[in-house]
Motif scaffolding. Structure first.
Motif, short mmCIF file in Angstrom:
data_model
loop_
_atom_site.label_atom_id
_atom_site.label_comp_id
_atom_site.label_asym_id
_atom_site.label_seq_id
_atom_site.Cartn_x
_atom_site.Cartn_y
_atom_site.Cartn_z
N HIS A 100 -85.93 -74.69 55.92
CA HIS A 100 -86.93 -74.10 56.83
C HIS A 100 -86.71 -72.58 56.93
CE1 HIS A 100 -89.97 -74.55 59.97
NE2 HIS A 100 -89.27 -73.70 60.71
N ARG A 101 -85.45 -72.21 57.07
CA ARG A 101 -85.15 -70.77 57.17
C ARG A 101 -85.47 -70.04 55.87
NH1 ARG A 101 -79.21 -71.07 59.86
NH2 ARG A 101 -79.82 -71.23 62.04
N ASP A 102 -85.08 -70.66 54.75
CA ASP A 102 -85.37 -70.04 53.45
C ASP A 102 -86.85 -69.75 53.30
OD1 ASP A 102 -82.86 -70.09 52.55
OD2 ASP A 102 -83.13 -71.72 51.08
N ARG A 103 -87.65 -70.70 53.76
CA ARG A 103 -89.09 -70.60 53.53
C ARG A 103 -89.79 -69.73 54.58
NH1 ARG A 103 -93.68 -70.32 53.17
NH2 ARG A 103 -95.32 -71.74 52.48
N PHE A 104 -89.31 -69.81 55.84
CA PHE A 104 -90.08 -69.16 56.92
C PHE A 104 -89.33 -68.04 57.63
CE2 PHE A 104 -91.65 -73.58 56.55
CZ PHE A 104 -92.96 -73.30 56.17
N GLY A 105 -88.12 -67.73 57.22
CA GLY A 105 -87.38 -66.63 57.84
C GLY A 105 -86.12 -67.09 58.55
N SER A 106 -85.18 -66.16 58.68
CA SER A 106 -83.84 -66.56 59.12
C SER A 106 -83.79 -67.04 60.57
CB SER A 106 -82.84 -65.43 58.90
OG SER A 106 -83.36 -64.28 59.52
N ASN A 107 -84.82 -66.68 61.38
CA ASN A 107 -84.81 -67.18 62.77
C ASN A 107 -85.84 -68.28 63.00
OD1 ASN A 107 -82.83 -65.36 63.61
ND2 ASN A 107 -84.38 -63.72 63.78
N ALA A 108 -86.41 -68.74 61.91
CA ALA A 108 -87.57 -69.64 62.06
C ALA A 108 -87.23 -70.95 62.76
CB ALA A 108 -88.18 -69.93 60.68
N ASP A 109 -85.96 -71.31 62.79
CA ASP A 109 -85.64 -72.61 63.39
C ASP A 109 -85.53 -72.53 64.92
OD1 ASP A 109 -83.36 -71.02 62.68
OD2 ASP A 109 -82.10 -72.68 63.35
N GLY A 110 -85.77 -71.36 65.50
CA GLY A 110 -85.69 -71.24 66.96
C GLY A 110 -86.68 -72.15 67.67
N ASP A 111 -87.80 -72.43 67.04
CA ASP A 111 -88.80 -73.31 67.67
C ASP A 111 -89.03 -74.58 66.84
OD1 ASP A 111 -90.11 -72.15 65.57
OD2 ASP A 111 -91.71 -71.25 66.77
N LEU A 112 -87.97 -74.97 66.13
CA LEU A 112 -88.01 -76.21 65.34
C LEU A 112 -87.23 -77.28 66.12
CD1 LEU A 112 -88.59 -77.48 62.44
CD2 LEU A 112 -86.33 -76.65 61.80
N TYR A 113 -87.81 -78.45 66.30
CA TYR A 113 -87.19 -79.49 67.13
C TYR A 113 -86.93 -80.69 66.22
CZ TYR A 113 -86.69 -81.94 71.71
OH TYR A 113 -86.24 -82.61 72.82
N VAL A 114 -85.65 -81.01 66.03
CA VAL A 114 -85.29 -82.02 65.02
C VAL A 114 -84.51 -83.17 65.67
CG1 VAL A 114 -84.11 -82.42 62.82
CG2 VAL A 114 -85.05 -80.17 63.31
N GLY A 115 -84.98 -84.36 65.47
CA GLY A 115 -84.29 -85.52 66.03
C GLY A 115 -84.02 -86.58 64.97
N LEU A 116 -83.45 -87.69 65.42
CA LEU A 116 -83.12 -88.79 64.52
C LEU A 116 -83.69 -90.08 65.11
CD1 LEU A 116 -81.37 -89.09 61.89
CD2 LEU A 116 -79.58 -90.02 63.35
N GLN A 117 -84.32 -90.87 64.25
CA GLN A 117 -84.87 -92.14 64.73
C GLN A 117 -83.83 -93.25 64.59
OE1 GLN A 117 -88.00 -94.32 62.42
NE2 GLN A 117 -89.18 -94.24 64.32
N LEU A 118 -83.56 -93.92 65.70
CA LEU A 118 -82.57 -95.00 65.69
C LEU A 118 -83.28 -96.35 65.75
CD1 LEU A 118 -79.90 -93.60 68.18
CD2 LEU A 118 -79.95 -93.43 65.68
N THR A 119 -82.78 -97.29 64.97
CA THR A 119 -83.49 -98.57 64.87
C THR A 119 -82.55 -99.74 64.68
OG1 THR A 119 -85.36 -99.65 63.74
CG2 THR A 119 -83.75 -98.58 62.33
N HIS A 120 -83.06 -100.91 65.02
CA HIS A 120 -82.53 -102.17 64.50
C HIS A 120 -83.76 -102.91 63.97
CE1 HIS A 120 -81.01 -106.22 64.08
NE2 HIS A 120 -79.78 -105.76 64.22
N SER A 121 -83.71 -103.38 62.73
CA SER A 121 -84.92 -103.90 62.10
C SER A 121 -85.29 -105.31 62.54
CB SER A 121 -84.79 -103.85 60.57
OG SER A 121 -84.53 -102.53 60.18
N GLY A 122 -84.40 -105.97 63.27
CA GLY A 122 -84.74 -107.25 63.89
C GLY A 122 -85.27 -108.26 62.88
N ARG A 123 -86.49 -108.71 63.11
CA ARG A 123 -87.13 -109.72 62.25
C ARG A 123 -87.24 -109.23 60.80
NH1 ARG A 123 -90.71 -113.94 62.83
NH2 ARG A 123 -90.42 -113.94 65.09
N TYR A 124 -87.26 -107.94 60.60
CA TYR A 124 -87.45 -107.41 59.24
C TYR A 124 -86.16 -106.86 58.63
CZ TYR A 124 -92.12 -108.62 60.32
OH TYR A 124 -93.22 -109.37 60.67
#
Ligand SMILES: Cc1cc2nc3c(=O)[nH]c(=O)nc-3n(C[C@H](O)[C@H](O)[C@H](O)COP(=O)(O)O)c2cc1C
Ligand code: SF4
Length: 485
Positions: free
Chosen positions: A131-155
């Motif tokens: 993201h920084r390479d493409r949009f600038g060295s401070n570009a991640d200041g307004d980037l919000y990154v999370g992780l999806q947690l799951t248990h697949s249960g039936r699947y």
């Protein structure tokens, strides 16, 4: 077999509008894209102390390409780097990551453990670096990154790609028949322990640098199936209070034990009865009411027909009210499941290997998700809503997105499949650059068919990187076979 006009053939705004009108499909759109400085899609959104730089969100998408131990591979890393150059400022979880082995949807799904934490953290690092390479060295200041947690249960298929090892939330009269080896329902004690494992995985995610976790409640996996587990006895079934207990326990557990981590929820806000393939290959509902005389069969917010969509959303509203009360601010709305009603969940012209020809114009599926999201946004103006299932709009995606954000029907537009075929789509829209028509996802469903065959997922038809891989031929042959039988 019914056929519907391809979106690519609806070349002008007038032609697209005329088709929608003729088919009574309610999708509105702006004729022209606004210049970047005036585009609603370029506006930042700020909630509490979180600032997200624009109105595009990358939806989570697994690639079936991790190691058997649950670590990312080079293919996983490439996908996350592409998410980083997409231009979107919200990364809703990257992909579903299982909180323990028996909850993996395939043997190559990522798995969050102390041993895999570092490699999973590096996915985020690489995304931010690209993201920084493409949009600038401070570009991640307004980037919000999370992780999806799951248990697949039936699947769950944790050990062999085509060997289901279902751990269901509740018995289901129709879906159970699809598992020849039977279905085991998790007991209350197991769910108690699993909730603790979600909290442990959330802690690992926070320490890996993720700003939020998504407690996944969509697409027929465990978190979603529990919401509809009316027939389940005990503390996790029956009343809505009980059916939301797991979600509540996980969220409260994370709040109490993992300070500094935000919690978001992706939810299948509505569902339909399961679909199956009719003799002519088209999808058909498999039994509208398995328990005659009872309108509330299994499932969460099951829509019987689109005229009664609002009524079907009643329990979803209750769940969103609960989430708001628990301090959740960001929700991502999806619908259905890729396993038993894929045309609802990811509208497509061409079916995946285990799917069926579309029983409706896929634009109707897009319209349904837009409408559901708008209704819920209207009811919960304080929550931030991310919409899903826009990829089928192709040339008209940005026009619909701009309209919907401008009108407040949704806060951010989620991008799924189109990011696989056209990673820089959002960046091009936001720069006012000409859009690359040859990269629009044409919903061939190869990215779903590949995994159904035990192969890695990717855009085989349009992403040259995947077209060049040996799997591409196998996937193409199957597609030809599916579309001619
Ligand atoms: C290959 C593939 C993998 C997916 N994996 C996930 C996932 O891990 N978690 C999730 O919530 N949704 C997953 N989805 C669903 C997408 O996030 C999205 O809801 C769906 O593709 C519809 O959006 P679209 O029309 O932009 O593609 C996946 C979809 C595809 C095509
Ligand atoms: S394989 Fe490519 S074109 Fe086909 S649905 Fe997936 S992203 Fe779209």
């Amino acid at each position: 077999m019914t056929s519907y006009p391809r979106v690519a053939s609806l070349k002008t705004a007038a032609a697209f509008r005329a088709h929608l009108h003729r088919s009574a499909i309610r999708i509105e759109f702006d004729n022209e894209l606004a210049p970047p400085s005036q585009s609603p899609l370029a506006q930042a959104i700020e909630v509490d102390d979180v600032r997200v730089g624009n109105r595009f969100c990358i939806l989570p998408m697994e690639g079936w390409d991790g190691t058997l131990g649950g670590e990312p591979s080079d293919l996983t890393r490439r996908r996350w780097r592409n998410f980083g150059i997409s231009g979107a400022k919200l990364i809703w979880g990257g992909e579903a990551v299982a909180v323990r082995h028996d909850g993996r949807a395939n043997p190559n799904q990522l798995l969050m453990t102390p041993g895999t934490q570092r490699p999973i953290a590096s996915l985020r690092d690489e995304l931010i670096a690209s993201h920084r390479d493409r949009f600038g060295s401070n570009a991640d200041g307004d980037l919000y990154v999370g992780l999806q947690l799951t248990h697949s249960g039936r699947y769950a298929r944790p050990n062999v790609y085509d060997r289901p090892e279902p751990l269901a939330a509740a018995a289901h009269p129709l879906l159970d028949r699809r598992f020849r080896g039977g279905v085991r329902v998790l007991d209350d004690g197991e769910l108690d322990r699993l909730a603790e494992e979600f909290v442990a995985a959330a802690r690992l995610a926070r320490d890996a640098g993720f700003q939020f976790v998504d407690v996944k409640a969509c697409h027929g996996y465990l978190g979603h199936e529990l919401l509809g587990a009316r027939g389940r006895p005990g503390r996790y079934g029956g009343s809505l209070e009980n059916r939301t207990r797991f979600m509540r326990t996980v969220i409260e557990g994370i709040k109490a034990n993992v300070p500094g981590l935000s919690i978001v929820v992706r939810i299948s806000a509505f569902d339909t009865v399961p679909y199956r393939k009719r003799q002519d290959g088209v999808g058909e509902p498999e039994g509208a009411d398995p328990e005659p005389g009872r309108s509330a069969g299994p499932g969460f917010c099951v829509v019987e027909d689109d005229d009664h969509l609002d009524d079907a959303l009643a329990e979803c509203r209750d769940v969103l009210a609960m989430l708001e009360h628990l301090g959740v601010r960001w929700v991502c709305i999806s619908g259905g499941s890729p396993y038993y009603n894929p045309h609802v969940q990811r509208p497509a012209m061409f079916p995946p290997l285990d799917g069926y020809e579309p029983p409706e114009d896929p634009l109707r599926g897009v319209a349904r998700q837009i409408r559901v999201t708008a209704r819920l946004k209207h009811a919960f103006p304080q929550l931030v809503f991310v919409g899903s299932a826009y990829s089928y709009l192709q040339e008209w995606l940005a026009h619909v997105a701009q309209h919907n954000v401008r009108q407040g029907l949704v806060d951010l537009v989620g991008l799924g499949r189109i990011v696989l075929s056209y990673p820089g789509f959002a960046a091009d829209v936001l720069a006012g650059a000409p859009l690359k028509r040859n990269l629009f996802c044409r919903t061939f469903s190869d990215c779903t068919t590949g995994p159904r065959m035990g192969l890695v997922s990717g855009c085989y038809p349009l992403d040259k990187f995947y077209t060049a891989r040996p799997e591409a031929i196998r996937v193409r042959n199957v597609r030809t076979h599916v579309s001619t039988t």
